[in-house]
Design an enzyme around this catalytic site. Structure first.
Site, PDB file in Angstrom:
ATOM      1  N   ASN A 149       0.863  -1.181   0.000  1.00 38.07           N
ATOM      2  CA  ASN A 149       0.000   0.000   0.000  1.00 38.07           C
ATOM      3  C   ASN A 149       0.903   1.235   0.000  1.00 38.07           C
ATOM      4  O   ASN A 149       1.534   1.535   1.016  1.00 38.07           O
ATOM      5  CB  ASN A 149      -0.912   0.003   1.234  1.00 38.07           C
ATOM      6  CG  ASN A 149      -1.730   1.280   1.334  1.00 38.07           C
ATOM      7  OD1 ASN A 149      -1.685   2.134   0.437  1.00 38.07           O
ATOM      8  ND2 ASN A 149      -2.488   1.416   2.409  1.00 38.07           N
ATOM      9  N   GLU A 182      -3.435   0.035  -6.325  1.00 40.34           N
ATOM     10  CA  GLU A 182      -3.817   1.278  -7.005  1.00 40.34           C
ATOM     11  C   GLU A 182      -5.067   1.903  -6.407  1.00 40.34           C
ATOM     12  O   GLU A 182      -5.455   3.000  -6.763  1.00 40.34           O
ATOM     13  CB  GLU A 182      -4.045   0.985  -8.496  1.00 40.34           C
ATOM     14  CG  GLU A 182      -2.717   0.730  -9.194  1.00 40.34           C
ATOM     15  CD  GLU A 182      -2.865   0.028 -10.527  1.00 40.34           C
ATOM     16  OE1 GLU A 182      -4.009  -0.062 -11.030  1.00 40.34           O
ATOM     17  OE2 GLU A 182      -1.838  -0.443 -11.034  1.00 40.34           O
ATOM     18  N   ASP A 209      -2.586  -1.850   9.685  1.00 39.96           N
ATOM     19  CA  ASP A 209      -3.605  -2.816  10.083  1.00 39.96           C
ATOM     20  C   ASP A 209      -4.760  -2.852   9.080  1.00 39.96           C
ATOM     21  O   ASP A 209      -5.383  -3.895   8.870  1.00 39.96           O
ATOM     22  CB  ASP A 209      -4.153  -2.454  11.468  1.00 39.96           C
ATOM     23  CG  ASP A 209      -3.091  -2.590  12.547  1.00 39.96           C
ATOM     24  OD1 ASP A 209      -2.092  -3.287  12.308  1.00 39.96           O
ATOM     25  OD2 ASP A 209      -3.260  -1.985  13.624  1.00 39.96           O
ATOM     26  N   GLU A 214      -7.427  -6.013   4.690  1.00 36.02           N
ATOM     27  CA  GLU A 214      -7.797  -6.330   3.290  1.00 36.02           C
ATOM     28  C   GLU A 214      -7.336  -7.734   2.918  1.00 36.02           C
ATOM     29  O   GLU A 214      -8.077  -8.520   2.319  1.00 36.02           O
ATOM     30  CB  GLU A 214      -7.108  -5.351   2.336  1.00 36.02           C
ATOM     31  CG  GLU A 214      -7.836  -4.088   2.106  1.00 36.02           C
ATOM     32  CD  GLU A 214      -7.358  -3.424   0.812  1.00 36.02           C
ATOM     33  OE1 GLU A 214      -6.973  -4.113  -0.134  1.00 36.02           O
ATOM     34  OE2 GLU A 214      -7.405  -2.185   0.773  1.00 36.02           O
ATOM     35  N   ARG A 316      -6.677  12.158   7.352  1.00 34.17           N
ATOM     36  CA  ARG A 316      -5.736  11.156   6.853  1.00 34.17           C
ATOM     37  C   ARG A 316      -4.427  11.789   6.360  1.00 34.17           C
ATOM     38  O   ARG A 316      -3.350  11.216   6.521  1.00 34.17           O
ATOM     39  CB  ARG A 316      -6.401  10.355   5.734  1.00 34.17           C
ATOM     40  CG  ARG A 316      -5.944   8.937   5.724  1.00 34.17           C
ATOM     41  CD  ARG A 316      -6.808   8.016   4.936  1.00 34.17           C
ATOM     42  NE  ARG A 316      -7.183   6.859   5.722  1.00 34.17           N
ATOM     43  CZ  ARG A 316      -6.341   5.934   6.151  1.00 34.17           C
ATOM     44  NH1 ARG A 316      -5.066   6.014   5.873  1.00 34.17           N
ATOM     45  NH2 ARG A 316      -6.748   4.916   6.866  1.00 34.17           N
ATOM     46  N   GLU A 528     -11.653   0.254  10.139  1.00 38.26           N
ATOM     47  CA  GLU A 528     -12.709   0.534   9.149  1.00 38.26           C
ATOM     48  C   GLU A 528     -14.022   0.692   9.894  1.00 38.26           C
ATOM     49  O   GLU A 528     -14.251  -0.007  10.891  1.00 38.26           O
ATOM     50  CB  GLU A 528     -12.852  -0.638   8.162  1.00 38.26           C
ATOM     51  CG  GLU A 528     -11.626  -0.933   7.341  1.00 38.26           C
ATOM     52  CD  GLU A 528     -11.307   0.165   6.334  1.00 38.26           C
ATOM     53  OE1 GLU A 528     -12.248   0.693   5.711  1.00 38.26           O
ATOM     54  OE2 GLU A 528     -10.112   0.498   6.211  1.00 38.26           O
TER      55      GLU A 528
HETATM   56  C1  LIG Z   1      -3.304  10.018  27.373  1.00 35.97           C
HETATM   57  C2  LIG Z   1      -2.668   8.994  26.515  1.00 35.97           C
HETATM   58  C3  LIG Z   1      -3.571   7.842  26.275  1.00 35.97           C
HETATM   59  C4  LIG Z   1      -2.972   6.830  25.337  1.00 35.97           C
HETATM   60  C5  LIG Z   1      -3.889   5.679  25.164  1.00 35.97           C
HETATM   61  C6  LIG Z   1      -3.351   4.815  24.128  1.00 35.97           C
HETATM   62  C7  LIG Z   1      -4.190   3.611  23.878  1.00 35.97           C
HETATM   63  C8  LIG Z   1      -3.752   3.035  22.559  1.00 35.97           C
HETATM   64  C9  LIG Z   1      -4.448   1.770  22.241  1.00 35.97           C
HETATM   65  C10 LIG Z   1      -4.254   1.493  20.791  1.00 35.97           C
HETATM   66  C11 LIG Z   1      -4.976   0.302  20.353  1.00 35.97           C
HETATM   67  C12 LIG Z   1      -4.768   0.130  18.895  1.00 35.97           C
HETATM   68  C13 LIG Z   1      -5.629  -0.923  18.343  1.00 35.97           C
HETATM   69  C14 LIG Z   1      -5.410  -1.002  16.874  1.00 35.97           C
HETATM   70  C15 LIG Z   1      -6.251  -0.587  15.998  1.00 35.97           C
HETATM   71  C16 LIG Z   1      -5.939  -0.591  14.534  1.00 35.97           C
HETATM   72  O1  LIG Z   1      -6.372  -1.799  13.985  1.00 35.97           O
HETATM   73  C17 LIG Z   1      -6.641   0.576  13.878  1.00 35.97           C
HETATM   74  C18 LIG Z   1      -6.245   0.666  12.399  1.00 35.97           C
HETATM   75  O2  LIG Z   1      -4.881   0.921  12.307  1.00 35.97           O
HETATM   76  P1  LIG Z   1      -4.198   1.500  10.967  1.00 35.97           P
HETATM   77  O3  LIG Z   1      -4.618   2.913  10.775  1.00 35.97           O
HETATM   78  O4  LIG Z   1      -2.713   1.381  11.214  1.00 35.97           O
HETATM   79  O5  LIG Z   1      -4.623   0.673   9.819  1.00 35.97           O
HETATM   80  N1  LIG Z   1      -6.221   1.790  14.528  1.00 35.97           N
HETATM   81  C19 LIG Z   1      -7.063   2.521  15.260  1.00 35.97           C
HETATM   82  O6  LIG Z   1      -8.231   2.241  15.397  1.00 35.97           O
HETATM   83  C20 LIG Z   1      -6.486   3.752  15.877  1.00 35.97           C
HETATM   84  C21 LIG Z   1      -6.352   3.646  17.332  1.00 35.97           C
HETATM   85  C22 LIG Z   1      -5.788   4.925  17.787  1.00 35.97           C
HETATM   86  C23 LIG Z   1      -5.289   4.895  19.131  1.00 35.97           C
HETATM   87  C24 LIG Z   1      -4.758   6.241  19.530  1.00 35.97           C
HETATM   88  C25 LIG Z   1      -5.291   6.626  20.829  1.00 35.97           C
HETATM   89  C26 LIG Z   1      -4.778   7.960  21.239  1.00 35.97           C
HETATM   90  C27 LIG Z   1      -5.549   8.454  22.414  1.00 35.97           C
HETATM   91  C28 LIG Z   1      -5.123   9.802  22.789  1.00 35.97           C
HETATM   92  C29 LIG Z   1      -5.947  10.287  23.953  1.00 35.97           C
HETATM   93  C30 LIG Z   1      -5.510  11.651  24.301  1.00 35.97           C
HETATM   94  C31 LIG Z   1      -6.101  12.185  25.546  1.00 35.97           C
HETATM   95  C32 LIG Z   1      -5.584  13.574  25.686  1.00 35.97           C
HETATM   96  C33 LIG Z   1      -6.116  14.280  26.849  1.00 35.97           C
HETATM   97  C34 LIG Z   1      -5.844  15.720  26.792  1.00 35.97           C
HETATM   98  N1  LIG Z   2      -3.568   2.255  -3.453  1.00 35.65           N
HETATM   99  C1  LIG Z   2      -4.416   2.626  -2.491  1.00 35.65           C
HETATM  100  N2  LIG Z   2      -5.056   3.814  -2.542  1.00 35.65           N
HETATM  101  C2  LIG Z   2      -5.875   4.200  -1.537  1.00 35.65           C
HETATM  102  N3  LIG Z   2      -6.152   3.453  -0.454  1.00 35.65           N
HETATM  103  C3  LIG Z   2      -5.548   2.265  -0.350  1.00 35.65           C
HETATM  104  C4  LIG Z   2      -4.659   1.789  -1.361  1.00 35.65           C
HETATM  105  N4  LIG Z   2      -4.211   0.562  -0.979  1.00 35.65           N
HETATM  106  C5  LIG Z   2      -4.810   0.283   0.207  1.00 35.65           C
HETATM  107  N5  LIG Z   2      -5.610   1.290   0.593  1.00 35.65           N
HETATM  108  C6  LIG Z   2      -6.418   1.429   1.817  1.00 35.65           C
HETATM  109  O1  LIG Z   2      -5.742   2.310   2.699  1.00 35.65           O
HETATM  110  C7  LIG Z   2      -6.234   2.111   4.015  1.00 35.65           C
HETATM  111  C8  LIG Z   2      -5.170   2.344   5.038  1.00 35.65           C
HETATM  112  O2  LIG Z   2      -4.128   1.490   4.821  1.00 35.65           O
HETATM  113  P1  LIG Z   2      -3.053   1.086   5.907  1.00 35.65           P
HETATM  114  O3  LIG Z   2      -1.953   0.439   5.129  1.00 35.65           O
HETATM  115  O4  LIG Z   2      -3.653   0.301   6.964  1.00 35.65           O
HETATM  116  O5  LIG Z   2      -2.503   2.471   6.452  1.00 35.65           O
HETATM  117  P2  LIG Z   2      -2.786   3.236   7.836  1.00 35.65           P
HETATM  118  O6  LIG Z   2      -2.169   2.381   8.898  1.00 35.65           O
HETATM  119  O7  LIG Z   2      -2.068   4.547   7.677  1.00 35.65           O
HETATM  120  O8  LIG Z   2      -4.252   3.380   8.013  1.00 35.65           O
HETATM  121  C9  LIG Z   2      -6.782   0.706   4.049  1.00 35.65           C
HETATM  122  O9  LIG Z   2      -8.137   0.784   4.329  1.00 35.65           O
HETATM  123  C10 LIG Z   2      -6.583   0.179   2.639  1.00 35.65           C
HETATM  124  O10 LIG Z   2      -7.736  -0.528   2.221  1.00 35.65           O
END
Ligand SMILES: CCCCCCCCCCCCC/C=C/[C@@H](O)[C@H](COP(=O)(O)O)NC(=O)CCCCCCCCCCCCCCC
Ligand SMILES: Nc1ncnc2c1ncn2[C@@H]1O[C@H](COP(=O)(O)OP(=O)(O)O)[C@@H](O)[C@H]1O
Ligand SMILES: [Ca+2]
Length: 566
Positions: A149, A182, A209, A214, A316, A528
């Site tokens: 990606n 793509e 993730d 996917e 994003r 998602e």
């Molecule tokens: C005050 C600091 C608190 C820090 C708390 C951190 C908890 C982090 C737990 C993260 C669990 C992640 C689970 C994974 C989910 C992913 O599958 C999924 C997709 O990932 P991709 O975009 O790489 O494709 N990612 C997510 O759903 C994003 C999770 C984001 C976690 C960031 C949390 C930040 C929280 C910040 C709180 C701030 C409080 C500030 C107060 C003034």
């Molecule tokens: N070529 C592409 N153009 C746009 N979106 C894409 C492409 N390839 C994958 N994706 C989508 O991008 C999203 C985010 O991808 P990911 O690799 O998990 O990055 P991030 O961790 O930054 O969210 C996924 O939902 C995936 O389906």
């Protein structure tokens, strides 16, 4: 235990010192001899007694190669004085062994060691014997299908693969077909219908993730389709996917990579792929009535993480920082959501989410967790109102518990979800492959208390040790938002969503100080959003396999004197 028979033993030179080098089917080792002075030209190869020793398991050798004379001279130049005569500049035949070296924080590196041999025949014998041993490791992949990606994380996927991963794959003689995606769902659709999977020993995903999700959807759907399994039926026992998946982390959260390897490091992941690791992983299926919605491997979150995701998608362009900004914004908005959670707690499992021990490489809980059929047996429901003591001793094995309440967050994680932001994860004692998911309910509480809970994800304190947090290890659960409880037959969620999105809904969402609660949140499923809020979830034990081995216990550091980095 009996030692395996020795295949080779020779006295060889490594950086002008003499070593006894041995190989059996399990270990490649070299032991320094003493006194180990610099070899004068024409001196005997047989000197000395044993001193410092090194060993590498054969299963962690990446490759062996004959070392070209130019390379030897180049390497030697680092420490050699300039040779005075042509005899002195002569480099005896040499071979280089590339192997895995453990570094800090679960990182692996590719190291190499070059041995000089007294004659060409012995050099060839070493190369051939090591290659024969590597050939016997049939679980190692030879052909991989790679999806990159280019837009994940900091948009470095292509560069990371080309510069850090492709060179080690080629060193390990792994052939690859690379597809740079793509569009979103390009990889999923290709895997579902077009890819000739028989040609490959594994699929590699370069991204985050979301990209991994996917790949998982493509492979699971393909496997169910080929086996005639209907994914829309929530009661179905799904067929596990044979082909392993490798993750080269290049995303924003990278929690699946981090929680299965212990680091989000592309070289480490590439090495786990090369050595042919295999780690089964649980997958949750998510349905709305009899419609399949998605699979979840990491976080299925409603309330805090759902709202955070919706907000972050608009940002994003910020890359991974979007989650911190949206996290702070969502935290300030402090919305809670009413609804009913019903779940089937695990009664026959060895582990619990409050355990102090963690799922680690070779985890006995994962190995011994039984696989109960998913069929719903006799359902006994016991309602529990918030604030009242929860009792569920009805004397029946499969008792559904029902909790109605106001929640800041409902999170289901089938692995710890450890990631750089939270190295212990959302549920530190969750298991990668025990067939369960940890259901975390954060009840309505003050902002200060919620912040205390969040902060505990980043330190050593127990994030479940709060009166407003409960955690249950479950095989299945359901959620019904309050606004649909009145008439659960109503299936008009898009209309309801419109209501939430109306003028006031929008103002409330965007106005941090506003305390009025929107009717419902959105489920975030591995990054998602889901189109429905009323869902049923089932954990499927070990449905997919990764090129990983789980997080290893404390890595062993060895003095690598005389060994240079590859
Ligand atoms: C005050 C600091 C608190 C820090 C708390 C951190 C908890 C982090 C737990 C993260 C669990 C992640 C689970 C994974 C989910 C992913 O599958 C999924 C997709 O990932 P991709 O975009 O790489 O494709 N990612 C997510 O759903 C994003 C999770 C984001 C976690 C960031 C949390 C930040 C929280 C910040 C709180 C701030 C409080 C500030 C107060 C003034
Ligand atoms: N070529 C592409 N153009 C746009 N979106 C894409 C492409 N390839 C994958 N994706 C989508 O991008 C999203 C985010 O991808 P990911 O690799 O998990 O990055 P991030 O961790 O930054 O969210 C996924 O939902 C995936 O389906
Ligand atoms: Ca699990």
């Amino acid at each position: 235990m009996e030692k395996p028979p020795r295949l080779l033993l020779s006295r060889l030179w490594l950086q002008n010192r003499v070593y006894d080098v041995t190989l059996n089917s399990v270990v490649f080792a070299w032991k320094e001899t003493e006194p180990n002075k610099k070899r004068p030209p024409g001196s005997s190869w047989n000197t000395c007694k044993a001193a410092g020793s090194h060993s590498v398991p054969v299963c962690e050798i990446i490759a062996v190669q004959e070392t070209a004379e130019e390379v030897q001279k180049k390497n030697a130049g680092k420490w050699h004085r300039v040779p005075r005569s042509p005899e002195e500049s002569y480099q005896p035949p040499a071979f280089t062994v590339f192997y895995v070296d453990r570094s800090r924080q679960h990182r692996w590196r590719c190291r190499s060691v070059t041995f000089h041999c007294p004659d060409w025949g012995l050099c060839q014998q070493w190369i051939q014997t090591i290659e024969e041993q590597l050939f016997l490791l049939t679980y190692r992949p030879k052909r991989l299908l790679v999806y990159i990606n280019p837009f994940g994380g900091k948009q470095q996927g292509k560069r990371i693969y080309d510069q850090k991963v492709a060179p080690i794959f080629s060193r390990a003689s792994i052939s690859t077909d690379v597809i740079v995606t793509e569009r979103a769902n390009h990889a999923r659709d290709h895997l579902k219908t077009d890819a000739d999977l028989k040609k490959y020993d594994g699929v590699v995903c370069v991204g985050g993730d979301g990209m991994f999700s996917e790949i998982v959807h493509g492979l699971i759907s393909r496997t169910q389709c080929d086996s005639g399994v209907d994914q829309n039926c929530p009661e179905e026992t799904l067929v596990p996917c044979d082909i392993r998946i490798g993750i080269i982390p290049a995303g924003s959260t990278d929690c699946i990579c981090y929680a299965t390897v212990g680091a989000n490091d592309p070289v480490t992941s590439a090495l786990h792929i090369i050595v042919g690791d295999s780690q089964p992983i649980d997958v949750c299926s998510v349905h709305h009535n009899n419609t399949f919605l998605r699979y979840s491997v990491s976080l299925l979150g409603y309330g805090f993480y759902g709202d955070l995701l919706i907000d972050s998608e608009r940002k994003r362009w910020m890359g991974p920082t979007r989650y911190d900004i949206s996290g702070a914004k969502t935290f300030l908005s402090h919305h809670y959501y009413e609804g009913t959670v019903s779940f089937l707690p695990v009664t026959d499992n060895v582990g619990s989410p409050r355990d102090k021990f963690r799922c680690r490489s070779g985890c006995h809980v994962c190995q011994h967790s039984g696989h109960l059929p998913l069929e719903e047996k006799q359902i006994c429901e016991q309602e529990e109102e918030e604030g009242e003591d929860s009792v569920s001793e009805i004397g029946h094995k499969d008792v559904w518990r029902v909790i109605r309440g106001k929640f800041l967050a409902i999170n289901a994680v089938s692995m710890s979800c450890a990631c750089p932001r939270s190295p212990k994860g959302l549920s530190p004692a969750a298991h990668l492959s025990d067939g369960t998911t940890d259901l975390i309910l954060v009840h309505k509480c003050s902002r200060v208390n919620f912040l205390r809970h969040l902060l505990r994800h980043t330190n050593k304190k127990d994030q479940f040790d709060h009166s407003f947090v409960e955690v249950h290890r479950v095989r299945r659960f359901r959620f019904m938002p309050k606004h649909q409880e009145v008439d659960s037959e109503v299936d008009s969620e898009p209309d309801l969503r419109e209501r939430g999105k109306g003028l006031f809904g929008q103002i409330c969402r965007d106005h941090p100080a506003c305390d009025c609660a929107p009717a419902h949140s959105t489920w975030s499923c591995d990054g998602e959003t889901l189109p429905h809020t009323a869902i049923q979830v089932s954990a499927h034990r070990q449905l997919i396999k990764l090129f990983a081995r789980g997080i290893e216990e404390q890595p062993v550091f060895e003095d690598s004197t005389g060994v240079c980095s590859a």
